[in-house]
Design a protein around this motif. Structure first.
Motif, PDB file in Angstrom:
ATOM      1  N   ILE A   1      -0.437  -8.726  17.269  1.00  0.00           N
ATOM      2  CA  ILE A   1      -1.487  -8.013  18.209  1.00  0.00           C
ATOM      3  C   ILE A   1      -1.310  -6.594  18.120  1.00  0.00           C
ATOM      4  O   ILE A   1      -2.241  -5.644  17.979  1.00  0.00           O
ATOM      5  CB  ILE A   1      -1.022  -8.518  19.510  1.00  0.00           C
ATOM      6  N   CYS A   2       0.072  -6.027  17.778  1.00  0.00           N
ATOM      7  CA  CYS A   2       0.203  -4.565  17.590  1.00  0.00           C
ATOM      8  C   CYS A   2      -0.395  -4.205  16.319  1.00  0.00           C
ATOM      9  O   CYS A   2      -1.131  -3.217  16.202  1.00  0.00           O
ATOM     10  CB  CYS A   2       1.444  -4.120  17.330  1.00  0.00           C
TER      11      CYS A   2
ATOM     12  N   LEU B   1       0.811  -1.110  -0.128  1.00  0.00           N
ATOM     13  CA  LEU B   1       0.079  -0.140   0.008  1.00  0.00           C
ATOM     14  C   LEU B   1       0.746   1.273   0.057  1.00  0.00           C
ATOM     15  O   LEU B   1       0.374   2.398  -0.649  1.00  0.00           O
ATOM     16  CB  LEU B   1      -1.176  -0.020   1.245  1.00  0.00           C
TER      17      LEU B   1
ATOM     18  N   TYR C   1      -4.888   1.795  -2.528  1.00  0.00           N
ATOM     19  CA  TYR C   1      -5.703   1.373  -1.239  1.00  0.00           C
ATOM     20  C   TYR C   1      -7.136   0.877  -1.620  1.00  0.00           C
ATOM     21  O   TYR C   1      -7.591   1.777  -2.164  1.00  0.00           O
ATOM     22  CB  TYR C   1      -5.718   2.490  -0.139  1.00  0.00           C
TER      23      TYR C   1
ATOM     24  N   VAL D   1      -3.214   2.569   9.300  1.00  0.00           N
ATOM     25  CA  VAL D   1      -3.742   2.731   7.912  1.00  0.00           C
ATOM     26  C   VAL D   1      -3.983   4.197   7.465  1.00  0.00           C
ATOM     27  O   VAL D   1      -3.653   4.710   6.677  1.00  0.00           O
ATOM     28  CB  VAL D   1      -5.300   1.960   8.060  1.00  0.00           C
TER      29      VAL D   1
ATOM     30  N   SER E   1      -0.644   5.908   6.997  1.00  0.00           N
ATOM     31  CA  SER E   1      -0.295   5.575   5.596  1.00  0.00           C
ATOM     32  C   SER E   1      -0.942   6.278   4.416  1.00  0.00           C
ATOM     33  O   SER E   1      -0.390   6.736   3.431  1.00  0.00           O
ATOM     34  CB  SER E   1      -0.139   4.084   5.582  1.00  0.00           C
TER      35      SER E   1
ATOM     36  N   LYS F   1      -3.390  12.284  15.291  1.00  0.00           N
ATOM     37  CA  LYS F   1      -2.310  10.929  15.335  1.00  0.00           C
ATOM     38  C   LYS F   1      -1.034  11.898  15.273  1.00  0.00           C
ATOM     39  O   LYS F   1      -0.751  12.743  14.568  1.00  0.00           O
ATOM     40  CB  LYS F   1      -2.632  10.356  14.015  1.00  0.00           C
TER      41      LYS F   1
ATOM     42  N   ARG G   1      -6.102   0.871  12.832  1.00  0.00           N
ATOM     43  CA  ARG G   1      -6.592   2.110  12.524  1.00  0.00           C
ATOM     44  C   ARG G   1      -5.414   3.329  12.164  1.00  0.00           C
ATOM     45  O   ARG G   1      -5.427   3.983  11.201  1.00  0.00           O
ATOM     46  CB  ARG G   1      -7.760   2.641  13.444  1.00  0.00           C
TER      47      ARG G   1
ATOM     48  N   PHE H   1      -8.865  -7.537   2.691  1.00  0.00           N
ATOM     49  CA  PHE H   1      -7.605  -7.676   2.067  1.00  0.00           C
ATOM     50  C   PHE H   1      -6.539  -8.260   2.922  1.00  0.00           C
ATOM     51  O   PHE H   1      -5.874  -8.861   2.601  1.00  0.00           O
ATOM     52  CB  PHE H   1      -7.198  -6.211   1.599  1.00  0.00           C
TER      53      PHE H   1
ATOM     54  N   PHE I   1      -7.366  -1.039  20.033  1.00  0.00           N
ATOM     55  CA  PHE I   1      -7.833  -2.474  20.378  1.00  0.00           C
ATOM     56  C   PHE I   1      -9.323  -2.450  20.561  1.00  0.00           C
ATOM     57  O   PHE I   1      -9.733  -3.512  20.963  1.00  0.00           O
ATOM     58  CB  PHE I   1      -6.952  -3.004  21.616  1.00  0.00           C
TER      59      PHE I   1
ATOM     60  N   ILE J   1     -10.596  -2.823   2.796  1.00  0.00           N
ATOM     61  CA  ILE J   1      -9.146  -3.390   3.529  1.00  0.00           C
ATOM     62  C   ILE J   1      -9.394  -4.430   4.516  1.00  0.00           C
ATOM     63  O   ILE J   1      -8.237  -5.260   4.461  1.00  0.00           O
ATOM     64  CB  ILE J   1      -8.843  -2.040   4.493  1.00  0.00           C
ATOM     65  N   LEU J   2     -10.605  -4.796   5.230  1.00  0.00           N
ATOM     66  CA  LEU J   2     -10.458  -5.996   6.185  1.00  0.00           C
ATOM     67  C   LEU J   2     -10.586  -7.190   5.229  1.00  0.00           C
ATOM     68  O   LEU J   2      -9.477  -8.010   5.811  1.00  0.00           O
ATOM     69  CB  LEU J   2     -11.849  -5.737   6.800  1.00  0.00           C
TER      70      LEU J   2
ATOM     71  N   PHE K   1     -11.573   7.587  13.562  1.00  0.00           N
ATOM     72  CA  PHE K   1     -10.413   7.226  13.987  1.00  0.00           C
ATOM     73  C   PHE K   1      -9.924   7.888  15.363  1.00  0.00           C
ATOM     74  O   PHE K   1      -9.041   7.535  16.085  1.00  0.00           O
ATOM     75  CB  PHE K   1      -9.425   6.912  13.031  1.00  0.00           C
TER      76      PHE K   1
ATOM     77  N   GLY L   1      -4.418  -4.365  16.908  1.00  0.00           N
ATOM     78  CA  GLY L   1      -4.859  -3.430  17.748  1.00  0.00           C
ATOM     79  C   GLY L   1      -4.618  -1.926  17.172  1.00  0.00           C
ATOM     80  O   GLY L   1      -5.505  -0.815  17.521  1.00  0.00           O
ATOM     81  N   PHE L   2      -3.548  -1.582  16.567  1.00  0.00           N
ATOM     82  CA  PHE L   2      -3.207  -0.277  16.143  1.00  0.00           C
ATOM     83  C   PHE L   2      -3.576   0.015  14.405  1.00  0.00           C
ATOM     84  O   PHE L   2      -2.836   0.862  13.956  1.00  0.00           O
ATOM     85  CB  PHE L   2      -1.734   0.199  16.438  1.00  0.00           C
TER      86      PHE L   2
END
Lengths: 288, 239
Positions: free
Chosen positions: A162-163, A37, B86, A172, A175, A186, A169, A236, B105, A233-234, B99, A166-167
């Motif tokens: 897990i990272c 991506l 994307y 993505v 990026s 962010k 969003r 994918f 999580f 995206i999910l 977001f 969990g992260f």
């Protein structure tokens, strides 16, 4: 069928190699989706090579007597340290140069690939004792994975997975649209650095365990295939890992059944799935 | 917001890597107002816009926000900068607006899903929510990006060239949508454009940027001479 049952048996001699392949097949595509991506596919080729140079350099240091732990323990951990160090230094230098827009990205990555490849060969050629082990690593022969390595791999790749979930969003949005990410609070640099760290650790540890060719294959090919056949995206992300795990299992089975090296078999299988997906998509578009 | 002015720029200079593009900028934006930043391509509109958003730091001067906290911005970028590799659906793009309020999580809540549906409905794109963003037309993409900005529950909506590169009918529909959002949600709106004909007559403030100078006034003061000049040069001035 007999071999398949043998592989699935809990007493199977090479079970650690199978599990290592499955872990790599499951987690690497989740990192690889960011290579695809963010249009960093070339970096996905160069970094495993850099990691490999780190391993060969560490083996060389070990052979000439520069080790600080008892002989057997020290060798693998020095190699891992070399791999992590080389990869992280390379990825951060490349990231800083890209951010400062110094020269062309393709040129930098091409240079990195060439110099890392050449350095790996030179380090091996100067090392009179480690050649066999390093060469088997280069060929991607996932044969002997000790228990401690498998558990370490599970811990590291599990934490990374897990990272990433969990992260997800944050990775993505940073990026896709860094400016928008800033406006919603962010910290773009923080998330970029964390993603680069994850990439560095996955590559360096993966190369150490299964070799650069396999890591490259599992990072990029499942994500490229999934990008072609999914919407959203999910799906994918999920399909990328499914392709990775299925290829790792089938690749291991075929290599065991026909006595082939596992790494190249995995990569050929991944490429076959990519090709079939492409042809399938073409056929569907012609039908429409 | 409690104060009359939601953004105030005092002696601000903007640019990249220490190189100043615009200097001595002083103005305030009224809460609930509609401001347009207007000027030819490459004049520094987007740089000033990104400085207001906090994406770029000002080289000199200070920017203060109404309640002294960084406000919740709804940012609509130029859609051409978004990479089509994307595989996002339209709905997933709008979800990005939430977001900033969702903790890591934590799964997406029903409340957020409903809110995203509401934003899609507000921009008239609910029916196309499962379509890939890359497959939408220019005007539809712009609507989705506006929905994404609305999903942040913004205090200020900032739009960077929202009608550039779309056909004339889509341009009109997007401007109608922005006007409707301004009136319905009483949103403070800042819009960047280089299209002189897209600027509504009723806006509160026009910031004209040209030749490294920033001029502030109402639309009539600034646009009347420009439109007259454009007519005499047969419409070549701004394109």
């Amino acid at each position: 069928m007999e071999q398949l049952l043998e592989i699935l048996s809990p007493h199977f001699l090479l079970k650690n190699s199978l599990y290592a392949g499955l872990i790599v097949g499951f987690v690497c595509p989740q990192v690889g989706i960011f290579f695809v991506l963010r249009r960093m596919v070339l970096l996905g080729i160069a970094l495993p090579q850099v990691s490999n140079a780190g391993i060969t350099f560490a083996f060389l240091l070990h052979t000439i007597g520069l080790h600080f732990l008892p002989h057997m323990e020290s060798e693998k951990f020095m190699a891992l340290t070399g791999s992590v160090f080389f990869t992280l230094v390379a990825i951060f230098i490349l990231a800083i140069l890209e951010r400062r827009r110094k020269g062309f990205n393709e040129n930098r990555i091409g240079f990195t690939y060439s110099i890392a490849g050449a350095a790996s060969i030179l380090f091996v050629s100067w090392n009179p004792y480690g050649q066999t082990e390093v060469l088997s690593l280069l060929k991607g022969e996932i044969v002997s994975v000790p228990d401690i390595y498998l558990w370490l791999m599970l811990a590291i790749y599990g934490t990374i997975f897990i990272c990433l979930v969990g992260f997800h969003r944050s990775f993505v949005v940073v990026s896709y649209d860094a400016d928008m990410a800033t406006t919603i609070g962010k910290k773009v640099i923080f998330w970029d650095v964390l993603l680069y760290l994850i990439i560095g650790v996955v590559i360096s540890f993966g190369v150490m365990t299964v070799g650069p060719l396999v890591i490259f294959g599992f990072l990029l090919i499942p994500a490229i295939t999934a990008r072609m056949i999914t919407r959203g995206i999910l799906p994918f992300c999920i399909i990328s890992s499914i392709i990775g795990v299925v290829s790792a299992f089938l690749g291991f089975y075929l290599s065991y059944r026909y006595d082939l090296p596992t790494g190249p078999t995995d990569v050929v299988l991944l490429s076959a799935i990519l090709l079939l997906s492409f042809l399938g998509k073409m056929a569907l578009s012609w039908k429409k | 917001m409690n104060t009359d002015h939601c953004i105030t720029l005092k002696d601000v200079s903007v640019g990249y890597h220490g190189h100043q593009i615009l200097t001595d900028i002083n103005f305030s934006l009224k809460t609930g107002g509609f401001t347009v930043m207007f000027g030819p391509n490459g004049c520094g509109k987007t740089t000033l816009f990104k400085t207001i958003l906090g994406i770029i730091s000002p080289i000199h001067g200070t920017i203060t926000y109404g309640d002294s906290h960084y406000p919740r911005f709804g940012y609509v970028p130029q859609r051409q900068i978004l990479d089509e590799i994307y595989p996002f659906t339209a709905e997933e793009v709008v979800f990005m607006g939430t977001f900033g309020q969702v903790k890591p999580f934590c799964p997406t809540t029903k409340e957020n899903r409903d809110w995203v549906e509401q934003c899609l409905e507000d921009v008239g794109m609910l029916d196309l929510k499962k379509r890939l963003f890359s497959e939408l037309s220019g005007g539809q993409k712009q609507r989705i990006l506006i929905a994404r900005a609305l999903a942040t529950k913004p205090e200020i909506l900032l739009l960077d060239e929202p009608i550039t590169g779309v056909d004339i009918i889509a341009q009109r529909k997007i401007m109608e949508l922005i006007s409707l959002l301004h009136k319905k949600h009483e949103l403070t709106i800042v819009m960047v454009t280089h299209e002189i004909h897209s600027i509504p007559k009723w806006i509160d403030k026009l910031i004209w940027i040209n030749d490294n100078k920033v001029q502030i006034g109402n639309s009539l003061e600034i646009l009347a001479p420009l439109l007259a000049e454009e007519a005499s040069f047969q419409g070549t001035l701004w394109h």
